[in-house]
Motif scaffolding. Structure first.
Motif, mmCIF file in Angstrom:
data_model
loop_
_atom_site.group_PDB
_atom_site.id
_atom_site.type_symbol
_atom_site.label_atom_id
_atom_site.label_comp_id
_atom_site.label_asym_id
_atom_site.label_seq_id
_atom_site.Cartn_x
_atom_site.Cartn_y
_atom_site.Cartn_z
ATOM 1 N N GLN A 182 0.830 -1.211 0.000
ATOM 2 C CA GLN A 182 0.000 0.000 0.000
ATOM 3 C C GLN A 182 0.866 1.263 0.000
ATOM 4 O O GLN A 182 0.639 2.174 -0.775
ATOM 5 N N VAL A 183 1.886 1.272 0.875
ATOM 6 C CA VAL A 183 2.738 2.464 0.960
ATOM 7 C C VAL A 183 4.214 2.056 0.863
ATOM 8 O O VAL A 183 4.678 1.230 1.660
ATOM 9 N N VAL A 184 4.941 2.609 -0.096
ATOM 10 C CA VAL A 184 6.399 2.411 -0.121
ATOM 11 C C VAL A 184 7.015 3.557 0.670
ATOM 12 O O VAL A 184 6.705 4.733 0.432
ATOM 13 N N ILE A 185 7.869 3.210 1.636
ATOM 14 C CA ILE A 185 8.531 4.217 2.454
ATOM 15 C C ILE A 185 10.008 4.227 2.073
ATOM 16 O O ILE A 185 10.696 3.211 2.231
ATOM 17 N N ILE A 186 10.473 5.351 1.558
ATOM 18 C CA ILE A 186 11.886 5.420 1.172
ATOM 19 C C ILE A 186 12.664 6.042 2.325
ATOM 20 O O ILE A 186 12.385 7.177 2.731
ATOM 21 N N GLY A 187 13.609 5.269 2.888
ATOM 22 C CA GLY A 187 14.405 5.746 4.021
ATOM 23 C C GLY A 187 14.036 5.020 5.299
ATOM 24 O O GLY A 187 12.873 5.012 5.716
ATOM 25 N N GLY A 188 15.043 4.401 5.910
ATOM 26 C CA GLY A 188 14.828 3.685 7.174
ATOM 27 C C GLY A 188 15.467 4.413 8.336
ATOM 28 O O GLY A 188 16.057 3.813 9.226
ATOM 29 N N GLY A 189 15.355 5.755 8.341
ATOM 30 C CA GLY A 189 15.747 6.560 9.510
ATOM 31 C C GLY A 189 14.542 6.630 10.437
ATOM 32 O O GLY A 189 13.550 5.906 10.246
ATOM 33 N N PRO A 190 14.610 7.497 11.448
ATOM 34 C CA PRO A 190 13.483 7.563 12.397
ATOM 35 C C PRO A 190 12.141 7.866 11.732
ATOM 36 O O PRO A 190 11.124 7.265 12.092
ATOM 37 N N SER A 191 12.102 8.773 10.737
ATOM 38 C CA SER A 191 10.805 9.119 10.107
ATOM 39 C C SER A 191 10.187 7.898 9.444
ATOM 40 O O SER A 191 9.020 7.562 9.680
ATOM 41 N N GLY A 192 10.966 7.228 8.602
ATOM 42 C CA GLY A 192 10.435 6.100 7.840
ATOM 43 C C GLY A 192 10.019 4.953 8.743
ATOM 44 O O GLY A 192 8.958 4.337 8.547
ATOM 45 N N LEU A 193 10.848 4.666 9.746
ATOM 46 C CA LEU A 193 10.539 3.540 10.643
ATOM 47 C C LEU A 193 9.289 3.819 11.469
ATOM 48 O O LEU A 193 8.437 2.945 11.651
ATOM 49 N N LEU A 194 9.198 5.050 11.963
ATOM 50 C CA LEU A 194 8.034 5.409 12.781
ATOM 51 C C LEU A 194 6.753 5.297 11.955
ATOM 52 O O LEU A 194 5.758 4.717 12.398
ATOM 53 N N LEU A 195 6.789 5.819 10.726
ATOM 54 C CA LEU A 195 5.599 5.738 9.866
ATOM 55 C C LEU A 195 5.234 4.277 9.610
ATOM 56 O O LEU A 195 4.062 3.895 9.699
ATOM 57 N N SER A 196 6.251 3.455 9.328
ATOM 58 C CA SER A 196 5.962 2.055 9.000
ATOM 59 C C SER A 196 5.295 1.346 10.175
ATOM 60 O O SER A 196 4.373 0.555 9.993
ATOM 61 N N GLN A 197 5.740 1.667 11.393
ATOM 62 C CA GLN A 197 5.162 1.001 12.567
ATOM 63 C C GLN A 197 3.759 1.514 12.883
ATOM 64 O O GLN A 197 2.892 0.754 13.298
ATOM 65 N N LEU A 198 3.530 2.825 12.683
ATOM 66 C CA LEU A 198 2.179 3.363 12.908
ATOM 67 C C LEU A 198 1.196 2.733 11.913
ATOM 68 O O LEU A 198 0.096 2.328 12.284
ATOM 69 N N LEU A 199 1.620 2.629 10.647
ATOM 70 C CA LEU A 199 0.745 2.040 9.624
ATOM 71 C C LEU A 199 0.442 0.589 9.953
ATOM 72 O O LEU A 199 -0.700 0.125 9.848
ATOM 73 N N LEU A 200 1.500 -0.122 10.387
ATOM 74 C CA LEU A 200 1.326 -1.541 10.726
ATOM 75 C C LEU A 200 0.264 -1.729 11.813
ATOM 76 O O LEU A 200 -0.569 -2.627 11.734
ATOM 77 N N LYS A 201 0.287 -0.824 12.809
ATOM 78 C CA LYS A 201 -0.699 -0.931 13.908
ATOM 79 C C LYS A 201 -2.120 -0.729 13.392
ATOM 80 O O LYS A 201 -3.076 -1.151 14.026
ATOM 81 N N SER A 202 -2.262 -0.026 12.252
ATOM 82 C CA SER A 202 -3.602 0.184 11.697
ATOM 83 C C SER A 202 -3.903 -0.784 10.567
ATOM 84 O O SER A 202 -4.859 -0.588 9.811
ATOM 85 N N GLY A 203 -3.044 -1.777 10.406
ATOM 86 C CA GLY A 203 -3.296 -2.796 9.375
ATOM 87 C C GLY A 203 -3.001 -2.316 7.961
ATOM 88 O O GLY A 203 -3.527 -2.877 6.999
ATOM 89 N N ILE A 204 -2.187 -1.268 7.835
ATOM 90 C CA ILE A 204 -1.845 -0.766 6.489
ATOM 91 C C ILE A 204 -0.439 -1.262 6.144
ATOM 92 O O ILE A 204 0.501 -1.080 6.908
ATOM 93 N N ASP A 205 -0.328 -1.870 4.987
ATOM 94 C CA ASP A 205 0.917 -2.520 4.538
ATOM 95 C C ASP A 205 1.945 -1.529 4.025
ATOM 96 O O ASP A 205 1.591 -0.638 3.249
ATOM 97 N N SER A 206 3.199 -1.716 4.405
ATOM 98 C CA SER A 206 4.240 -0.850 3.827
ATOM 99 C C SER A 206 5.541 -1.627 3.674
ATOM 100 O O SER A 206 5.743 -2.648 4.332
ATOM 101 N N VAL A 207 6.400 -1.128 2.788
ATOM 102 C CA VAL A 207 7.750 -1.676 2.636
ATOM 103 C C VAL A 207 8.716 -0.511 2.823
ATOM 104 O O VAL A 207 8.529 0.553 2.230
#
Ligand code: RFL
Ligand code: PHB
Length: 389
Positions: A4-29
């Motif tokens: 659903q969402v591609v996140i470019i960058g695994g710094g604090p911004s990208g990781l935080l977004l990926s975990q928030l999305l995961l908690k809401s059942g939204i898929d990201s890489v």
């Protein structure tokens, strides 16, 4: 591949977004250019606003932060061999937490791995395609092998030097920049911090900051020429310079020791408008940079993530696109306020090469006003602990 969402960058911004999305059942890489070890070796932010702390709690990472982070109810401002305190608790009824960006990132990586969330390391040649259409996709290579991920949205969390911002065509993008004529030389040392609170010091020899990571790990900075290299500074030269810039009372109790990290960061203010191009959203340092004086970089990245997360959640869970459409305007409103505060604190506390006698008098008068005026202290406290989201 599709997500659903591609996140470019695994710094604090990208990781935080990926975990928030995961908690809401939204898929990201998450696509990260470096290795995890490399990202964790970067010593950066130390001060977290309440909003960032709450986001960490929202993704289930409050425990270690609460146990190991240090709550700071105030900070010290030093000038003319004396210091005064800005009392956050009294002025604004809230506080900040000292907890290193390295620890934030480590916690987020651990959670991502535990939850089985996708992260690809060592990606090269990331290209964002069709951002202006309903069918964006991202291509990248690992070890020379190309992969394509189709997605609904792309979050550009790839820092100041990333590719996401460059994807917005130049005639659409407007960039505002101020480069300061100095940098910060920072050291980490396994010594007890000189004070329980941070000391921001204005001195005739330039700015200095005494900060910390824990009871036996100190973080100190001195303003230095942009052109200096860390190798130009021996440990002795650093400690000597720091002592000369902070009040005698602090210098006398400063415990020095070997430094375990030494680096120089240039100081810059930068904003890219808009922070959105079709289905691509910029977050954190990819869209804006502040000089570190106000401790706002990571915290402003966190507020972007808060807005984007809620926008995506409303889209997927409520079928409401108002947040998506308004992301850039909403994020920029808060970004510019953080830019203003960071610029103000930088201007107040540093020595500038072209400063006239008059400019110095203005700086001194502003520091005296801050010291003596309760309303001025309230304004500083309100900004330092973080404006509401
Ligand atoms: P980051 O941390 O730069 O992460 C971006 C990630 O993207 C990766 N990347 C790519 N990945 C895939 N493809 C590409 N093409 C890519 N290009 C880049 C990078 O490898 C990286 O892992 O940005 P993010 O996540 O937006 O986080 C921003 C913060 O790191 C930054 O704002 C703060 O560190 C700023 N900052 C401070 N902020 C605070 O809130 N409080 C502080 O006390 C504070 N102190 C500081 C600071 C920054 C400093 N330096 C060194 C600039 C103190 C210093 C000295
Ligand atoms: C830090 O501890 O690294 C730090 C603290 C406050 C700042 C900047 C950096 O304003």
């Amino acid at each position: 591949m599709r997500t659903q969402v591609v996140i470019i960058g695994g710094g604090p911004s990208g990781l935080l977004l990926s975990q928030l999305l995961l908690k809401s059942g939204i898929d990201s890489v998450v696509l990260e250019r470096k290795t995890k070890e490399y990202v964790l070796s970067r010593i950066r932010a130390g001060v977290l606003e309440r909003g960032m702390v709450n986001l960490m709690k929202e993704v289930g990472l409050g425990d270690r932060l609460e146990a190991e982070g240090f709550v700071h109810d105030g900070t010290l401002i030093a000038a003319n061999n004396e210091s005064f305190r800005i009392d956050f608790a009294k002025q604004i009824g809230t506080s900040v937490v000292v907890y290193g960006q390295t620890e934030v990132t480590r916690d987020l990586y651990e959670a991502r791995e535990k939850d089985g969330g996708a992260i690809v390391f060592n990606v090269e040649d990331v290209v964002i395609n069709n951002a202006k259409t309903d069918a964006p996709y991202v291509t990248y290579k690992v070890d020379g092998v190309e992969t394509r991920i189709d997605c609904d949205y792309v979050a550009g969390c790839d820092g100041f030097h990333g590719v996401s911002r460059q994807t917005i065509p130049q005639d659409v993008r407007r960039e505002y920049e101020k480069v300061y004529p100095f940098g910060w030389l920072g050291v980490l040392s396994e010594t007890p911090p000189v004070d329980d609170e941070l000391i921001y010091a204005n001195s005739p020899r330039g700015f200095a900051l005494c900060s910390m990571r824990n009871a036996n790990l100190s973080r100190y900075y001195v303003q230095c020429p942009r052109t200096d290299k860390p190798e130009d500074w021996s440990d002795d030269a650093f400690w000597d310079e720091l002592k000369r810039r902070i009040p005698d009372e602090a210098a006398d109790k400063l415990i020095t020791g070997p430094t375990i990290e030494k680096s120089i960061a240039p100081l810059r203010s930068f904003v890219c408008e808009p922070m959105q191009y079709g289905r691509l959203f910029l977050c954190g340092d990819a869209a804006h940079i502040v000089p570190p004086t106000g401790a706002k970089g990571l915290n402003t990245a966190a507020s972007d993530i808060h807005y984007l997360y809620h926008a995506l959640r409303d889209h997927y869970l409520e079928k409401d696109d108002a947040g998506i459409e308004g992301y850039s305007a909403k994020a920029l409103l808060r970004v510019w306020k953080a830019e203003r505060f960071s610029w103000w604190m930088t201007t107040l506390l540093h020595r500038f090469p072209d400063q006239t006698e008059f400019d110095l008098k203005m700086q001194q008068a502003e520091i005296a006003f801050l010291r003596d005026n309760d309303a001025a202290q309230k304004v500083m406290a309100e900004n330092y602990v973080g404006l509401p989201y």
